[in-house]
Design a protein around this motif. Structure first.
Motif, PDB file in Angstrom:
ATOM      1  N   ASN A 100      -5.170  -7.222  -7.385  1.00 36.00           N
ATOM      2  CA  ASN A 100      -4.151  -6.233  -7.746  1.00 36.00           C
ATOM      3  C   ASN A 100      -2.833  -6.881  -8.171  1.00 36.00           C
ATOM      4  O   ASN A 100      -2.025  -6.253  -8.855  1.00 36.00           O
ATOM      5  N   ILE A 180     -14.289  -2.392  -5.643  1.00 33.28           N
ATOM      6  CA  ILE A 180     -13.930  -1.250  -6.488  1.00 33.28           C
ATOM      7  C   ILE A 180     -13.317  -0.125  -5.671  1.00 33.28           C
ATOM      8  O   ILE A 180     -12.378   0.549  -6.104  1.00 33.28           O
ATOM      9  N   VAL A 181     -13.841   0.094  -4.466  1.00 30.60           N
ATOM     10  CA  VAL A 181     -13.331   1.170  -3.605  1.00 30.60           C
ATOM     11  C   VAL A 181     -11.863   0.929  -3.286  1.00 30.60           C
ATOM     12  O   VAL A 181     -11.031   1.841  -3.366  1.00 30.60           O
ATOM     13  N   ALA A 184      -9.560   1.260  -6.348  1.00 26.06           N
ATOM     14  CA  ALA A 184      -9.292   2.674  -6.639  1.00 26.06           C
ATOM     15  C   ALA A 184      -8.219   3.221  -5.713  1.00 26.06           C
ATOM     16  O   ALA A 184      -7.365   4.015  -6.127  1.00 26.06           O
ATOM     17  N   THR A 187      -4.704   2.078  -6.797  1.00 25.43           N
ATOM     18  CA  THR A 187      -4.112   2.772  -7.945  1.00 25.43           C
ATOM     19  C   THR A 187      -3.386   4.043  -7.530  1.00 25.43           C
ATOM     20  O   THR A 187      -2.567   4.565  -8.294  1.00 25.43           O
TER      21      THR A 187
END
Length: 302
Positions: A100, A180-181, A184, A187
């Motif tokens: 990130n 990915i979790v 998400a 974000t």
């Protein structure tokens, strides 16, 4: 009301029809096999069938706690699954936080794609690779010997090293998908929080500690609590393709034990009892940890 329901059904019947293949699949492969659970309460003999086999009640469930190897298998399952749950939570979380911080989107997406790819490979393929890579004369032992002078290690032939190899390979395969979790969730963090903390003099490390992690903690709690429901699932595909008789003592799990007991030893009733015991305990875990996720993270399916 009945007319309204009928007209609504006429408009949406195609949607219900699309459910039929899925319902049929579930009935054939998930519910019909449950009829075989009666074997757990019988002295099942294939040539006599369900109707001709003698009923023995709870005999095989009592055997689970008296068989010298069954408690060890359950312990191996809990240890291996527990380590997988811990590292499959921590590694993706840390990797997501690091990813990130990247500001170059092409580099970020490329890295994410590369670490995501192993998830699509089956354990049949990966086990063949690992058996070569982790063998006595494999590339890992060659590197350790040439760079550090370490004697060859039996990664898949020693019980303790087998557990390490199993957990590490599972994390390597799945952490890209699990990342990915958390990406998400990242974000959804309000950018204004970062701006306010930056005005207060917080650097990126402090922003991560005091803004990012608290903001995604609810999803971390959900993932952690729901993953605990699979504490008795040690990944049959992985273990079955990597283990051997010399690591049964520390590498055998419930699923592989059931496979060997039923299909290799012919003890169908005892194997069914072990599998049913695992399913019941797993169901209880799911109910308990789902409740924990609801209480502490307000997570619900419906």
């Amino acid at each position: 009301m009945e007319a309204s329901s009928a007209s609504r059904f006429r408009r949406t019947w195609i949607l219900y029809a699309m459910l039929l293949p899925g319902i049929g699949f579930a009935l054939v492969f998930n519910y019909m096999p449950m009829l075989g659970l009666v074997m757990a309460f019988q002295d099942y003999q294939p040539y006599q069938g369900f109707t001709g086999s003698a009923w023995v009640g709870w005999k095989h469930f009592e055997q689970i706690f008296t068989d010298p190897f069954a408690p060890k298998v359950i312990g191996n399952t809990v240890i291996i699954s527990g380590l997988k749950i811990i590292f499959n939570l921590l590694v993706p979380l840390v990797f997501a936080l690091l990813l990130n911080e990247l500001r170059h989107m092409k580099v970020k997406s490329t890295i994410q794609t590369l670490v995501y790819l192993p998830h699509f490979l089956s354990w049949v393929i990966l086990s063949g690779i690992l058996l070569d890579v982790l063998s006595i004369h494999g590339i890992v032992n060659e590197i350790l010997n040439s760079l550090f002078g370490v004697s060859p290690i039996m990664f898949l032939g020693d019980g303790d090293w087998f557990r390490v190899s199993v957990v590490a390979s599972d994390v390597w395969k799945e952490f890209g998908f699990n990342t990915i979790v958390f990406l998400a969730a990242l974000t959804a963090v309000n950018p204004a929080l970062y701006e306010a903390s930056e005005i207060d003099g917080a650097n990126r490390w402090k922003q991560t500690l005091h803004v990012t992690i608290p903001a995604i903690m609810p999803i971390v709690v959900v993932v952690a609590t729901l993953s605990l429901s699979s504490i008795l699932n040690g990944s049959f595909d992985q273990i079955f393709n990597l283990y051997s008789p010399i690591v049964y003592d520390k590498g055998d799990i419930i699923d592989t034990f059931v496979y060997r007991t039923a299909l290799q030893s012919g003890q169908f009733s005892f194997a069914t009892a072990v599998g049913m015991f695992k399913s019941v305990v797993g169901l209880l875990f799911i109910a308990v940890f789902y409740r924990i996720a609801y209480v502490y993270a307000d997570y619900r399916i419906f």
